[in-house]
Motif scaffolding. Structure first.
Motif, mmCIF file in Angstrom:
data_model
loop_
_atom_site.group_PDB
_atom_site.id
_atom_site.type_symbol
_atom_site.label_atom_id
_atom_site.label_comp_id
_atom_site.label_asym_id
_atom_site.label_seq_id
_atom_site.Cartn_x
_atom_site.Cartn_y
_atom_site.Cartn_z
ATOM 1 N N VAL A 416 0.826 -1.203 0.000
ATOM 2 C CA VAL A 416 0.000 0.000 0.000
ATOM 3 C C VAL A 416 0.863 1.258 0.000
ATOM 4 C CG1 VAL A 416 -1.631 1.343 1.395
ATOM 5 C CG2 VAL A 416 -1.996 -1.107 1.054
ATOM 6 N N TYR A 417 1.952 1.246 0.760
ATOM 7 C CA TYR A 417 2.781 2.446 0.923
ATOM 8 C C TYR A 417 3.823 2.620 -0.179
ATOM 9 C CZ TYR A 417 1.351 4.327 5.462
ATOM 10 O OH TYR A 417 0.674 4.952 6.468
ATOM 11 N N ARG A 418 4.016 1.623 -1.046
ATOM 12 C CA ARG A 418 5.121 1.681 -2.007
ATOM 13 C C ARG A 418 5.090 2.991 -2.795
ATOM 14 N NH1 ARG A 418 5.107 -3.170 -3.666
ATOM 15 N NH2 ARG A 418 6.907 -3.731 -2.412
ATOM 16 N N TRP A 419 6.219 3.704 -2.787
ATOM 17 C CA TRP A 419 6.347 5.010 -3.438
ATOM 18 C C TRP A 419 7.817 5.174 -3.824
ATOM 19 C CZ3 TRP A 419 4.753 10.201 -0.588
ATOM 20 C CH2 TRP A 419 4.896 11.275 -1.465
ATOM 21 N N THR A 420 8.071 5.229 -5.094
ATOM 22 C CA THR A 420 9.423 5.432 -5.614
ATOM 23 C C THR A 420 9.413 6.631 -6.544
ATOM 24 O OG1 THR A 420 9.118 4.043 -7.571
ATOM 25 C CG2 THR A 420 9.797 2.932 -5.531
ATOM 26 N N ALA A 421 10.573 6.959 -7.062
ATOM 27 C CA ALA A 421 10.658 8.076 -8.006
ATOM 28 C C ALA A 421 9.824 7.818 -9.255
ATOM 29 C CB ALA A 421 12.119 8.318 -8.380
ATOM 30 N N GLU A 422 9.576 6.547 -9.550
ATOM 31 C CA GLU A 422 8.778 6.198 -10.736
ATOM 32 C C GLU A 422 7.279 6.314 -10.484
ATOM 33 O OE1 GLU A 422 11.444 4.253 -9.692
ATOM 34 O OE2 GLU A 422 12.623 5.416 -11.167
ATOM 35 N N GLY A 423 6.867 6.376 -9.240
ATOM 36 C CA GLY A 423 5.442 6.503 -8.949
ATOM 37 C C GLY A 423 5.038 5.764 -7.692
ATOM 38 N N LYS A 424 3.745 5.843 -7.397
ATOM 39 C CA LYS A 424 3.181 5.220 -6.201
ATOM 40 C C LYS A 424 2.298 4.051 -6.601
ATOM 41 C CE LYS A 424 2.307 9.811 -4.100
ATOM 42 N NZ LYS A 424 2.105 10.594 -5.331
ATOM 43 N N THR A 425 2.199 3.069 -5.690
ATOM 44 C CA THR A 425 1.212 2.001 -5.893
ATOM 45 C C THR A 425 -0.198 2.584 -5.841
ATOM 46 O OG1 THR A 425 2.680 0.404 -4.839
ATOM 47 C CG2 THR A 425 0.382 -0.222 -5.058
ATOM 48 N N ILE A 426 -0.441 3.455 -4.857
ATOM 49 C CA ILE A 426 -1.730 4.150 -4.750
ATOM 50 C C ILE A 426 -1.479 5.623 -5.025
ATOM 51 C CG2 ILE A 426 -3.635 4.756 -3.223
ATOM 52 C CD1 ILE A 426 -3.308 2.123 -1.845
ATOM 53 N N GLU A 427 -1.939 6.074 -6.182
ATOM 54 C CA GLU A 427 -1.686 7.448 -6.625
ATOM 55 C C GLU A 427 -2.553 8.439 -5.868
ATOM 56 O OE1 GLU A 427 0.635 9.684 -8.453
ATOM 57 O OE2 GLU A 427 0.284 8.290 -10.069
ATOM 58 N N ARG A 428 -3.868 8.226 -5.940
ATOM 59 C CA ARG A 428 -4.769 9.194 -5.321
ATOM 60 C C ARG A 428 -4.731 9.064 -3.813
ATOM 61 N NH1 ARG A 428 -8.500 12.696 -5.777
ATOM 62 N NH2 ARG A 428 -8.732 12.644 -8.049
ATOM 63 N N ARG A 429 -4.363 10.147 -3.144
ATOM 64 C CA ARG A 429 -4.335 10.188 -1.691
ATOM 65 C C ARG A 429 -5.073 11.458 -1.254
ATOM 66 N NH1 ARG A 429 1.658 7.837 0.068
ATOM 67 N NH2 ARG A 429 1.660 6.101 -1.399
ATOM 68 N N GLY A 430 -6.381 11.395 -1.323
ATOM 69 C CA GLY A 430 -7.195 12.543 -0.961
ATOM 70 C C GLY A 430 -8.204 12.865 -2.034
ATOM 71 N N ALA A 431 -9.054 13.863 -1.731
ATOM 72 C CA ALA A 431 -10.146 14.234 -2.627
ATOM 73 C C ALA A 431 -9.794 15.440 -3.493
ATOM 74 C CB ALA A 431 -11.404 14.530 -1.809
ATOM 75 N N GLY A 432 -8.520 15.841 -3.523
ATOM 76 C CA GLY A 432 -8.113 16.984 -4.334
ATOM 77 C C GLY A 432 -7.810 16.593 -5.771
ATOM 78 N N PRO A 433 -7.326 17.535 -6.564
ATOM 79 C CA PRO A 433 -7.041 17.240 -7.974
ATOM 80 C C PRO A 433 -5.890 16.259 -8.125
ATOM 81 C CG PRO A 433 -6.246 19.421 -7.377
ATOM 82 C CD PRO A 433 -7.042 18.948 -6.222
ATOM 83 N N LEU A 434 -6.026 15.376 -9.100
ATOM 84 C CA LEU A 434 -4.990 14.373 -9.329
ATOM 85 C C LEU A 434 -3.707 14.985 -9.857
ATOM 86 C CD1 LEU A 434 -6.556 11.087 -10.754
ATOM 87 C CD2 LEU A 434 -4.946 11.307 -8.881
ATOM 88 N N ASP A 435 -3.814 16.120 -10.549
ATOM 89 C CA ASP A 435 -2.606 16.729 -11.115
ATOM 90 C C ASP A 435 -1.896 17.647 -10.134
ATOM 91 O OD1 ASP A 435 -4.314 18.858 -10.975
ATOM 92 O OD2 ASP A 435 -4.315 19.299 -13.130
ATOM 93 N N ALA A 436 -2.344 17.652 -8.878
ATOM 94 C CA ALA A 436 -1.710 18.463 -7.826
ATOM 95 C C ALA A 436 -1.685 19.938 -8.176
ATOM 96 C CB ALA A 436 -0.290 17.961 -7.531
ATOM 97 N N SER A 437 -2.696 20.398 -8.900
ATOM 98 C CA SER A 437 -2.714 21.793 -9.343
ATOM 99 C C SER A 437 -3.101 22.763 -8.243
ATOM 100 C CB SER A 437 -3.686 21.942 -10.525
ATOM 101 O OG SER A 437 -4.988 21.509 -10.156
ATOM 102 N N ALA A 438 -3.618 22.268 -7.120
ATOM 103 C CA ALA A 438 -4.036 23.182 -6.061
ATOM 104 C C ALA A 438 -2.846 23.666 -5.242
ATOM 105 C CB ALA A 438 -5.056 22.502 -5.150
#
Length: 770
Positions: A416-438
């Motif tokens: 569940v926690y896996r997160w490397t420079a290439e990406g995360k196993t679980i990308e969405r972490r919250g109800a905000g925008p996926l592109d982190a534009s906020a």
């Protein structure tokens, strides 16, 4: 210690007999005959030594005790109140109040209860040390009269258990666990032939009884040997060895068999599925996995791993097998574990009536959790029926505060926690925008932080219904890192969202501080937590290259090289452990992605420590299927959750899901439109600053709710709900309800950390003596 509480009053009249039949089956008792609207109440628990106690109350009925499928055991039934006749073959015994009926595990006995009654049924495994080498199990039923000395003593002991069964803890039961087999042994030995006593006046038997107890209490000591035990009891090692040989065993063989049996029980328990085989064998005194595996195979005909995975263990296990992902990370690759878990089907339990009741296992892995949000559009990971049981694994979103203790070596947490420079196993972490534009923090932006297991669909649930989630058991998830094997840890973050943050006295100001706790549950003492160390948050660069000045994004890995650990913290202070869920939610109907932080009428981040084992939470259904999610497990929390978090600690729970249709017969559930907790002694009414903030605050609700919370608003909402509750359940007038709320009800602050602040009202059931 595992337990069960049940009453037929929770069911409509036409369902009571079937529900009662199934409840009795869970303690291996059959319902033979009863009226359709039978009343029954069952309170049971099983101790650490697998002694099962069940207090049964009810209206006239016939039941049958049958432990023939559970291995050699002795059973007893103490009649507390009422009239009872016992029938076994051609034998019929009339039992008076205070008398004890007993028989062997193979003696199926029908109990005719011809009046309202209360009785205590007890099942004792014959393999316990005090019974193992005694006279054979009785083949017929017998009646131990209350007017005999031994009968009075044993009856008094069992009556005290019956009277306190609702309140007793595992620690308080430990003396009873030791005393009860001794009482039974003495009773049987009183009529045994002299040969069975092992010598004149049973002297050798008495010595062995004490030796057996000493061994049982020290099984986890890998250095335990015959010389230590002999010295402890004032005899020579040679003489002790001869005593064992009298019964056809050596000291070493007896010790090994007892350790193997304890390991077998843990391997078969659903509450130990997350523990590795190595952890279990080391806990019970083995220090070599290879020799353990050989001994296990010789004893049980299969390897420990085969035993854990076997779909049909029959009588060997004594309970329905629980199947899930392999628990030993060192033996099976992560990918193989995930695939095995995906293909595993849950075992089926007996059914009440025509509805099949099942037990599901829901492990944590990327496809069974969602992180930081609720949604009516989430696809269910499983579907359950009303009455089904689920073993649910949950992870804390603060595990990366100390990954070494709370993630490393744990395949579920690592996946569940896996997160490397290439990406995360679980990308969405919250109800905000996926592109982190906020805010540029990452996908989801952390608008919602909790790792939630689910959602679970409830068959037949529709808007207007109420779902009851009964929490039957809740235990901390132990570390899987070999350095900390078997120990459990949690994190408390005094964070920027805490009530204290802008009111600090000492420098530096402001600051965030993380305290790591060990959650301890040593045998013989009440569970407690001790601080291990704390550290001030320093800017952390996540694997994606984003720098986090504060604890502003869920799952940020803390680099131990960038912090200073202070081990001189909270010395000589013990925090009582009160395991509970912070988050239990049904999907809300008013928005697509809903931040997991503010609670509301759908439940969510309630953060009330009363939501632990033995409690139920009632939640109104807003969407078809309900979509139940659980998470934010806590080892302990005080009212208010002042600094922003509790002791955030991964947990595994056993729950039961009950669906109450909109027209339920329970007056305090009917038309319920807010979350409510019920414990054995209390109803807990939950109020919020904005009880339905998604509807009240419009399109900007998920932003404005953080700006508009106050204790005044939460208190006002809680008062209104509590007033309505009292006017509904007790048919009080408004004036009566207001007076009672002032003089007999305690209001408290649930939390001031979650955007939508909470106040609760504690209504004690003892107020209503009638």
């Amino acid at each position: 210690m595992s337990g069960l509480r049940f009453t037929t009053n929770a069911y409509p009249r036409e369902q009571r007999r079937d529900a009662w039949r199934f409840a009795l089956q869970r303690v291996s008792i059959d319902l033979v005959d009863a009226n359709p609207d039978v009343y029954g109440e069952l309170v049971s628990f099983t101790s650490g030594q697998k002694i099962q106690f069940a207090r049964i109350s009810g209206t006239p009925q016939s039941i049958a005790i049958d432990f023939s499928q559970e291995g050699p055991c002795l059973w007893l039934a103490l009649l507390l109140e009422g009239r009872m006749a016992a029938i076994n073959g051609a034998t019929r015994l009339e039992i008076s109040e205070g008398d004890i009926l007993y028989g062997g595990g193979g003696a199926r006995t029908t109990l005719e209860l011809s009046s309202d009654h209360r009785l205590l049924a007890v099942k004792v495994p014959h393999g316990l040390p005090a019974l193992k080498s005694r006279t054979p199990l009785p083949t017929e039923i017998s009646n131990l009269l209350n007017d005999t000395a031994m009968g009075r003593m044993l009856s008094g002991l069992l009556r005290s258990v019956a009277d306190t069964i609702v309140d007793v803890s595992e620690d308080q039961m430990r003396p009873v666990e030791l005393a009860l087999p001794e009482f039974i042994s003495a009773t049987l030995l009183g009529s045994a032939p002299s040969k069975a006593l092992g010598g004149a006046a049973g002297g050798r038997a008495a010595i062995l009884e004490r030796v057996f107890q000493s061994i049982e209490m020290r099984l986890s000591d890998p250095d335990l040997n015959i010389h230590q035990i002999a010295s402890e009891h004032g005899i020579s090692a040679r003489y002790l060895q001869k005593l064992f040989e009298t019964y056809g065993e050596s000291f070493g063989q007896f010790l090994k068999l007892r350790r193997l049996e304890r390991c077998r029980l843990d391997l078969g328990s659903p509450l130990h599925t997350q523990r590795s085989i190595s952890e279990i064998l080391f806990q019970w005194g083995f220090n070599d996995s290879a020799s353990f595996s050989r001994a296990f195979r010789e004893r049980y005909g299969m390897s420990p791993r085969e035993y854990r995975k076997s779909p049909d263990l029959g009588d060997m296990r004594g309970e329905a097998p629980q199947r899930g992902r392999p628990a030993n990370a060192r033996d099976v690759k992560l990918e193989e574990q995930l695939e095995a878990a995906r293909s595993t089907e849950a075992p089926v339990e007996p059914q009440p009536g025509s509805a099949e009741v099942r037990h599901h296992h829901l492990p944590v892995r990327p496809d069974t959790v969602h992180w930081g949000y609720f949604s009516r559009s989430l696809k269910p990971v499983i579907e359950v029926r009303s009455g089904d049981y689920v073993t649910v694994e949950t992870l804390t979103h603060h595990a990366n505060d100390d990954a070494e203790r709370m993630i490393e070596g744990d395949p579920g947490a690592e996946s569940v926690y896996r997160w490397t420079a290439e990406g995360k196993t679980i990308e969405r972490r919250g109800a905000g925008p996926l592109d982190a534009s906020a805010l540029g923090r990452g996908p989801g932006e952390g608008f919602g932080v909790h790792i939630c297991t689910g959602p679970i669909a409830i068959e037949g649930a529709k808007p207007g219904d109420v779902v009851e989630v009964r929490i039957l058991d809740l235990h901390a998830r132990p570390s899987r890192n070999p350095r900390f094997a078997g120990r459990a840890f949690g994190s408390n973050a005094a964070a920027y969202w805490g009530f204290h943050y802008n009111d600090l006295l000492t420098e530096p100001k402001p600051r965030e501080v993380v305290t790591i706790f060990e959650v301890e549950s040593d045998p013989g003492r009440a569970p407690c937590a001790h601080a291990v160390y704390n550290y001030r948050w320093t800017p952390q660069t996540d694997p994606s290259g984003v720098v986090h000045e504060r604890i502003d994004y869920p799952g940020i890995p803390v680099d131990p090289e960038t912090i200073v650990k202070n081990f001189e913290v909270l010395r000589d202070i013990e925090i009582p452990v009160r395991p509970h869920f912070g988050v239990i939610a049904l999907a809300p109907a008013h928005a697509e992605l809903v931040d997991s932080v503010p609670p509301a009428n759908f439940g969510g981040n309630i953060d009330n420590w009363r939501l632990g084992a033995g409690a139920s939470v009632f939640l109104p259904v807003a969407v078809a299927g309900g979509l139940l999610s659980l998470g934010d497990p806590h080892a302990s929390q005080g009212d208010s959750e002042l600094c922003g978090t509790a002791i955030e600690c991964s947990m595994t729970a056993v729950i039961q899901v009950i669906l109450h249709p909109a027209k339920t017969s329970k007056p305090y559930i009917r038309d319920l439109d807010y979350p409510m907790i019920e414990t054995r002694d209390e109803w807990v009414i939950l109020g919020f600053s904005h009880p339905d903030y998604l509807k009240e605050l419009g399109s900007s609700a998920q932003t404005d709710v953080y700006k508009k919370s106050s204790i005044d608003l939460a208190m006002r909402d809680c008062f209104r709900k509590a007033r309505r509750f009292l006017m509904t359940i007790r048919n009080l007038s408004e004036d009566e309800a207001i007076s009672l709320l002032s003089v007999g009800v305690d209001f408290g602050i649930s939390q001031v950390a979650n955007g939508n602040w909470g106040v609760h009202a504690i209504i004690r059931k003892a107020l209503f003596a009638g």
